[in-house]
Structures are given as C-alpha cells and as structure tokens.
Design a protein around this motif. Sequence first.
Motif, PDB file in Angstrom:
ATOM      1  N   GLU A   1     -62.263 -28.139 -17.867  1.00  0.00           N
ATOM      2  CA  GLU A   1     -63.578 -28.496 -17.333  1.00  0.00           C
ATOM      3  C   GLU A   1     -63.898 -29.959 -17.632  1.00  0.00           C
ATOM      4  O   GLU A   1     -64.446 -30.678 -16.785  1.00  0.00           O
TER       5      GLU A   1
ATOM      6  N   ARG B   1     -61.729 -32.359 -17.976  1.00  0.00           N
ATOM      7  CA  ARG B   1     -60.878 -33.163 -17.101  1.00  0.00           C
ATOM      8  C   ARG B   1     -61.537 -33.389 -15.732  1.00  0.00           C
ATOM      9  O   ARG B   1     -61.421 -34.472 -15.142  1.00  0.00           O
ATOM     10  N   LYS B   2     -62.237 -32.373 -15.224  1.00  0.00           N
ATOM     11  CA  LYS B   2     -62.879 -32.483 -13.920  1.00  0.00           C
ATOM     12  C   LYS B   2     -64.046 -33.461 -13.928  1.00  0.00           C
ATOM     13  O   LYS B   2     -64.410 -34.007 -12.886  1.00  0.00           O
ATOM     14  N   ARG B   3     -64.628 -33.703 -15.121  1.00  0.00           N
ATOM     15  CA  ARG B   3     -65.895 -34.426 -15.175  1.00  0.00           C
ATOM     16  C   ARG B   3     -65.790 -35.857 -15.674  1.00  0.00           C
ATOM     17  O   ARG B   3     -66.804 -36.548 -15.774  1.00  0.00           O
TER      18      ARG B   3
END
Length: 371
Positions: free
Chosen positions: A73, A75-77
């Motif tokens: 999560e 990594r996505k942000r």
Amino acid sequence: MIVNPIQRRTTRKIRVGSVYVGGDAPISIQSMTNTETCDVEATVAQIQRCADAGADIMRVSVPSMEAAEAFGEIRKRVQVPLVADIHFDYKIALKVADMGADCLRINPGNIGSEAKIREVVAAARHHDISMRIGVNAGSLEKDIQKKYGEPTGQALLESAMRHIDILDRLNFHEFKVSVKASNVFLTMDAYRLLSQQIDNPLHLGVTEAGIYRTGSVKSAIALGGLLMEGIGDTMRISLAAEPEEEVKIGFDILKSLSLRSNGINFIACPSCSRQEFNVISVMQALEERLEDIRTPMDVSVIGCKVNGPGEAKEADIGVVGASPRSLVYRNGEKSHLIDTNQLVDEIETMVRQRVLELEEAKSKEIIRSSS
C-alpha cells in the motif's frame, strides 16, 4: 576556481526503481523509515518528508507478512524508489517483490538454503529489481567472529564476499554492497578492502553513528574520506534523529566535496566582535525559511567587510555586513545596499527571485535545444 580533483571508482551501474546507482550516476542519498511499517499513514508521511528534503531512495523495514501487505500500500502512495529491508524469511522477500519493491536488502546467507535463495533471485529477475547485500560489524556470522575475535576490516570483507559468492554462483549481478561499522576507522578499512575486490556499486554508511551531532561528525569523516578517494556510489547517514535530517546531512557532505548540489550552499562567517549584525540568528532564520529550495545556489552572508567582499564575489548572492545598510553582490558584482535590520526578508526575496530567473533560463534552454 579550484577544480574537483576526485576521480570516482569505476563501478557497474544498477537500477533502484527510477534511480541509477554506480557507473556515472550521481551519488544518491538514502534514508530509512523508523515508523511502524504497518502504520501506512505515518510511514507514507515520513517518506514524503524525506523526499521533500531530497532523498533519492528510501528503505522500509519489512519484518512480517503483515508489514509486507502494508509495504504494498505504501508503494502505491509514494513516488520515491523503495528498498525493502528483509531478514531471515525468504517468503517475505518474494511477497514484497510482488508488491512492487524496487530493491531487496538481504543477506543471502541468512535467508536459508540455496533453494530459497534461488527463489528470491528468480523473483528479483522476474520483476527486474536489484538487491543490496548489507554486512554490519555487529552481526557477523559466528564462525567469522570466532576466527577474527573481533570485528575487523578483513572480517567484514570475508562476510561480504561469502554473500557475494552466492549471488555470483546464481549469475545475478544487479546488486550493491555495504560493509558498515560504528567505528570510523573500521568502516573505512572495510570499504577500502571491498573496493579492491568487486566492481559492484558500494552503499556507504557508518552504522549506529549516534545522535545528530556526533553521528553527523563521524559520518562526515568516514564517508567524506572514502568519497575523496573515489569510493562510494550511494550513501545513508545513520542518525538517532528524524530520517529527513539524515538526508540533509548527506547532501551537505556531497555539497562540501562538490560531488552534488541540492539547494543552497550557505557561506557564513562564525561571527566575531566585528560583526555588524547577528550572523547566527540571521543564518538560522534563512536556513529555516529557504529549506524548500532545491535549485543549486551559493549564498554568502558575512558580518563585516574584512572577508565579506572576497566571499561575496564568488557567490550567486553575497552580503557584506555594515550598519545601517549592508552591501549586496550579485554574480560577483556590486549590486545595491539593503537595510541591515531587514536582512532575512531581503535575502529570502533575492534568493527566490534568483530561483525564478534560473528556472526561466533553464526552460528557455530546453525549448531552444528541442527546436
């Protein structure tokens, strides 16, 4: 003008996400989060603060499968490349590789059997990600501890080569290596020895360097010495402080060696009875106000006219202290007088205007080059 005499060691170039490490790539600055990885909000916020300070790469500890899910999560942000720090459990390495890690920080020797290491290497190949072998003086293998009696440069080298040999046998070469110790001389000795054995990029650091002031000094001595010898491709300043402070100190070291620019290089006198204004308070205010500037620039602030003109002539913006008005130099030439009581406001205004001028000139050059 003195030309930078440093000749960097020739190393293999690898990639950590969008950042290249080694070869002719700039020496990159890293830091590591100290939040609970499962606390996604706090970890993302801390990574962003470090990125705002200029961090090229961030490392995140992943001690469990729950942390691996949180890593995905995170990594996505965030935009900055992430290194997943993993010990012992190879399944966590496989999980974070699937979750988008840009680099795996492992020691192949403590992951388990060669079959498990093969799986991790296969995952790294599949996802096109690199690795970092991290050897620390405080966690050497028991047989190496017994052989040498205490941590030595040769002991750290032997441990590193043991891990490197595993990856070499598996024909995996996209990795960098660190051999860290808390002792300045031991750290330098280990890196010098390793630099003679491999051409992989080296990740510099003094581990457990200490609190902000002493840790910064130790890191500057050890890493600065190695960098002056051309050793080092990426670095972390390990401090008992907020990680964004590690980033700032790292850039200060690189700026002092003319190896990289990031923001303002302040030239300021230590102050004495000749000063025409409070140099210390002015500099503290300027550093705080201009912390967001990333455009490379030299700003000289000298409290009197003894050394002031000479330093001002070499800076983008220079101030020579006098009362009631101080003399400003721009690009080495006398420009105008400013109210000494308004120095902080005036210098901030000049710096931000200079940033706009440089950015405009850069944009015009890009347009000219593309036409």
